[in-house]
Design a protein around this motif. Sequence first.
Motif, short mmCIF file in Angstrom:
data_model
loop_
_atom_site.label_atom_id
_atom_site.label_comp_id
_atom_site.label_asym_id
_atom_site.label_seq_id
_atom_site.Cartn_x
_atom_site.Cartn_y
_atom_site.Cartn_z
N GLN A 4 -8.37 -0.80 -4.00
CA GLN A 4 -7.57 0.01 -4.92
C GLN A 4 -7.45 1.46 -4.45
O GLN A 4 -6.59 2.21 -4.94
N ARG A 7 -3.14 3.45 -0.63
CA ARG A 7 -1.77 3.72 -1.07
C ARG A 7 -0.95 2.44 -0.92
O ARG A 7 -1.00 1.78 0.10
N GLU A 8 -0.18 2.09 -1.93
CA GLU A 8 0.61 0.86 -1.86
C GLU A 8 1.90 1.09 -1.09
O GLU A 8 2.63 2.05 -1.33
N SER A 9 2.17 0.21 -0.16
CA SER A 9 3.37 0.29 0.66
C SER A 9 4.61 -0.10 -0.14
O SER A 9 4.55 -0.94 -1.03
N HIS A 95 -0.45 -6.56 -5.20
CA HIS A 95 -0.95 -5.18 -5.10
C HIS A 95 -1.93 -5.04 -3.93
O HIS A 95 -1.93 -4.02 -3.23
N LYS A 98 0.07 -4.92 -0.72
CA LYS A 98 0.72 -3.61 -0.60
C LYS A 98 -0.27 -2.53 -0.19
O LYS A 98 0.06 -1.64 0.61
N SER A 99 -1.47 -2.61 -0.72
CA SER A 99 -2.48 -1.61 -0.39
C SER A 99 -2.91 -1.70 1.06
O SER A 99 -3.02 -0.69 1.76
N GLY A 102 -0.06 -0.60 3.27
CA GLY A 102 0.04 0.86 3.22
C GLY A 102 -0.97 1.52 4.13
O GLY A 102 -0.67 2.51 4.81
#
Length: 304
Positions: A4, A7-9, A95, A98-99, A102
Amino acid sequence: MDWQKGRESDNVVEDDGSSSGGGFGGGGGGGLGFGGFHLGIGGIILVVVVSLFFGKNPLDILALLSGGGSTLESSQPSAPPQRSQASAANDPQVHFVKSVLGSTEDVWGQYFQASGQRYPQPKLVLYHGRTQTACGVGQEAMGPFYCPGDQQVYLDLNFFQEMDTRFHAQGDFARAYVIAHEVGHHVQNLIGVMKKTEQMQRQGAPMDGASGLSVRQELQADCFAGVWANRSQAQLNWLQAGDIDAALNAASAVGDDTLQKQARGYAVPDSFTHGTSAQRQRWFKAGFASGDINSCDTFGASSL
């Protein structure tokens, strides 16, 4: 892994079944332990072995990888399950992906910037069952893969369940290693490794085999995943006890020798395409220890 913190892409997209793609515009790709689009005799043997291991029809997968027609290719494909934007937004796996993506963007962006270059970020396509790509039809049984033709990583989230149940490779960082390995292929594409591999193949160097070009390319992607792990930890301090062991366990679980022994009781080095379990662990550790891609010269190594 405290993912967590990442940063999520914005480069993770879901394939809703409406995408289209041509056949094999990009040459070789690289899957974690099953994919790849350079299929010699040894590669065909490995596909058949892994297909049997997964209970899939090897003829279907061979046809998909070669770009030819098959019963799957010629029949009407079933519509993939539709996922609403709301369900995707609430899916912790999305999520997570994405993290991790990122973080790879931040790590490799910084790495390229240090040498005065720009890092073109790849998109990561989440699909369900099968998808069209610039490298042909992607299918869940192939595992995660990278297509250089469209510079995209493809992942069916069901593979994470396969990791848990079939490979006993559990943990968030084991899954992060999967993504980082495929992004490693993108880095190879950007710095010209894939083009050089194709040139060496045209000059007669074998793709398959224990010291073949395919194995060297895959092991370098493992090493690049280790480089990312090192640098992402420096940026985010997100690793926890046991995370590196989880990644090493995942690397071991998809070694050519391990997969072949599980499927038929013995290994055939002449058909290796990704490297042994020990080799995959070794090169991941080399990248993690150094944080430097210069430690990942699998093509110049006399011993893998």
